[in-house]
Design a protein around this motif. Sequence first.
Motif, PDB file in Angstrom:
ATOM      1  N   MET A   1      59.247 117.676  27.986  1.00  0.00           N
ATOM      2  CA  MET A   1      58.654 118.202  29.200  1.00  0.00           C
ATOM      3  C   MET A   1      59.753 118.777  30.095  1.00  0.00           C
ATOM      4  O   MET A   1      60.809 118.181  30.229  1.00  0.00           O
ATOM      5  N   SER A   2      59.484 119.908  30.719  1.00  0.00           N
ATOM      6  CA  SER A   2      60.486 120.525  31.585  1.00  0.00           C
ATOM      7  C   SER A   2      60.575 119.791  32.919  1.00  0.00           C
ATOM      8  O   SER A   2      59.670 119.029  33.292  1.00  0.00           O
ATOM      9  N   SER A   3      61.661 120.032  33.636  1.00  0.00           N
ATOM     10  CA  SER A   3      61.824 119.407  34.956  1.00  0.00           C
ATOM     11  C   SER A   3      60.712 119.863  35.896  1.00  0.00           C
ATOM     12  O   SER A   3      60.231 119.091  36.736  1.00  0.00           O
ATOM     13  N   TYR A   4      60.262 121.118  35.738  1.00  0.00           N
ATOM     14  CA  TYR A   4      59.164 121.628  36.567  1.00  0.00           C
ATOM     15  C   TYR A   4      57.867 120.864  36.271  1.00  0.00           C
ATOM     16  O   TYR A   4      57.147 120.464  37.181  1.00  0.00           O
ATOM     17  N   ASP A   5      57.592 120.651  34.994  1.00  0.00           N
ATOM     18  CA  ASP A   5      56.386 119.915  34.602  1.00  0.00           C
ATOM     19  C   ASP A   5      56.405 118.486  35.138  1.00  0.00           C
ATOM     20  O   ASP A   5      55.386 117.973  35.606  1.00  0.00           O
ATOM     21  N   LEU A   6      57.564 117.840  35.065  1.00  0.00           N
ATOM     22  CA  LEU A   6      57.686 116.473  35.579  1.00  0.00           C
ATOM     23  C   LEU A   6      57.473 116.435  37.091  1.00  0.00           C
ATOM     24  O   LEU A   6      56.806 115.535  37.606  1.00  0.00           O
ATOM     25  N   LEU A   7      58.012 117.418  37.803  1.00  0.00           N
ATOM     26  CA  LEU A   7      57.818 117.508  39.247  1.00  0.00           C
ATOM     27  C   LEU A   7      56.334 117.687  39.561  1.00  0.00           C
ATOM     28  O   LEU A   7      55.780 116.981  40.416  1.00  0.00           O
ATOM     29  N   CYS A   8      55.685 118.602  38.878  1.00  0.00           N
ATOM     30  CA  CYS A   8      54.260 118.850  39.121  1.00  0.00           C
ATOM     31  C   CYS A   8      53.421 117.613  38.822  1.00  0.00           C
ATOM     32  O   CYS A   8      52.469 117.318  39.547  1.00  0.00           O
ATOM     33  N   GLN A   9      53.797 116.883  37.777  1.00  0.00           N
ATOM     34  CA  GLN A   9      53.075 115.665  37.432  1.00  0.00           C
ATOM     35  C   GLN A   9      53.189 114.631  38.558  1.00  0.00           C
ATOM     36  O   GLN A   9      52.205 113.987  38.926  1.00  0.00           O
ATOM     37  N   ARG A  10      54.393 114.491  39.114  1.00  0.00           N
ATOM     38  CA  ARG A  10      54.599 113.525  40.203  1.00  0.00           C
ATOM     39  C   ARG A  10      53.811 113.927  41.442  1.00  0.00           C
ATOM     40  O   ARG A  10      53.146 113.098  42.070  1.00  0.00           O
ATOM     41  N   VAL A  11      53.838 115.205  41.792  1.00  0.00           N
ATOM     42  CA  VAL A  11      53.113 115.683  42.967  1.00  0.00           C
ATOM     43  C   VAL A  11      51.608 115.559  42.749  1.00  0.00           C
ATOM     44  O   VAL A  11      50.873 115.139  43.646  1.00  0.00           O
ATOM     45  N   GLN A  12      51.147 115.874  41.554  1.00  0.00           N
ATOM     46  CA  GLN A  12      49.720 115.768  41.248  1.00  0.00           C
ATOM     47  C   GLN A  12      49.246 114.319  41.378  1.00  0.00           C
ATOM     48  O   GLN A  12      48.155 114.054  41.894  1.00  0.00           O
ATOM     49  N   LYS A  13      50.077 113.382  40.943  1.00  0.00           N
ATOM     50  CA  LYS A  13      49.736 111.962  41.062  1.00  0.00           C
ATOM     51  C   LYS A  13      49.571 111.580  42.535  1.00  0.00           C
ATOM     52  O   LYS A  13      48.634 110.856  42.900  1.00  0.00           O
ATOM     53  N   THR A  14      50.441 112.085  43.390  1.00  0.00           N
ATOM     54  CA  THR A  14      50.351 111.813  44.830  1.00  0.00           C
ATOM     55  C   THR A  14      49.076 112.417  45.413  1.00  0.00           C
ATOM     56  O   THR A  14      48.346 111.760  46.153  1.00  0.00           O
ATOM     57  N   ILE A  15      48.799 113.659  45.066  1.00  0.00           N
ATOM     58  CA  ILE A  15      47.619 114.354  45.595  1.00  0.00           C
ATOM     59  C   ILE A  15      46.327 113.721  45.093  1.00  0.00           C
ATOM     60  O   ILE A  15      45.328 113.676  45.809  1.00  0.00           O
ATOM     61  N   ASN A  16      46.342 113.201  43.880  1.00  0.00           N
ATOM     62  CA  ASN A  16      45.138 112.607  43.293  1.00  0.00           C
ATOM     63  C   ASN A  16      44.948 111.136  43.649  1.00  0.00           C
ATOM     64  O   ASN A  16      43.962 110.528  43.214  1.00  0.00           O
ATOM     65  N   SER A  17      45.852 110.572  44.443  1.00  0.00           N
ATOM     66  CA  SER A  17      45.706 109.166  44.819  1.00  0.00           C
ATOM     67  C   SER A  17      44.421 108.980  45.629  1.00  0.00           C
ATOM     68  O   SER A  17      43.977 109.897  46.324  1.00  0.00           O
TER      69      SER A  17
ATOM     70  N   ASN B   1      65.012 119.683  40.984  1.00  0.00           N
ATOM     71  CA  ASN B   1      65.672 120.983  40.994  1.00  0.00           C
ATOM     72  C   ASN B   1      65.154 121.812  42.166  1.00  0.00           C
ATOM     73  O   ASN B   1      63.940 121.898  42.376  1.00  0.00           O
ATOM     74  N   THR B   2      66.050 122.422  42.913  1.00  0.00           N
ATOM     75  CA  THR B   2      65.671 123.209  44.092  1.00  0.00           C
ATOM     76  C   THR B   2      64.740 124.361  43.731  1.00  0.00           C
ATOM     77  O   THR B   2      63.758 124.620  44.430  1.00  0.00           O
ATOM     78  N   ASP B   3      65.032 125.046  42.633  1.00  0.00           N
ATOM     79  CA  ASP B   3      64.180 126.161  42.202  1.00  0.00           C
ATOM     80  C   ASP B   3      62.800 125.669  41.773  1.00  0.00           C
ATOM     81  O   ASP B   3      61.787 126.318  42.054  1.00  0.00           O
ATOM     82  N   ASP B   4      62.750 124.517  41.098  1.00  0.00           N
ATOM     83  CA  ASP B   4      61.455 123.940  40.702  1.00  0.00           C
ATOM     84  C   ASP B   4      60.627 123.609  41.937  1.00  0.00           C
ATOM     85  O   ASP B   4      59.420 123.868  41.970  1.00  0.00           O
ATOM     86  N   TRP B   5      61.263 123.023  42.954  1.00  0.00           N
ATOM     87  CA  TRP B   5      60.567 122.649  44.190  1.00  0.00           C
ATOM     88  C   TRP B   5      59.990 123.901  44.864  1.00  0.00           C
ATOM     89  O   TRP B   5      58.825 123.925  45.246  1.00  0.00           O
TER      90      TRP B   5
END
Length: 74
Positions: free
Chosen positions: A1-17, A35-39
Amino acid sequence: MSSYDLLCQRVQKTINSPKAQTEKCAEIQRQPDDNTDDWARMLSDLGTIENVDLIPLDDSAEKVRVRWNPEAAM
């Protein structure tokens, strides 16, 4: 999984709480290992979603409130 995918997964978990879903609002924050660019890409992608507002909570936009209004989409 890419760093972008991992970031999106973490944010999605927060939003879906359960708390965020009840309040239709979540605060997300860039972590030191994100990663700054991923953010920036993730915020840009979120900003394209209809009825979603991004509210920076600091000058660097490393902490952001995400608000949504699903009723407005109907």
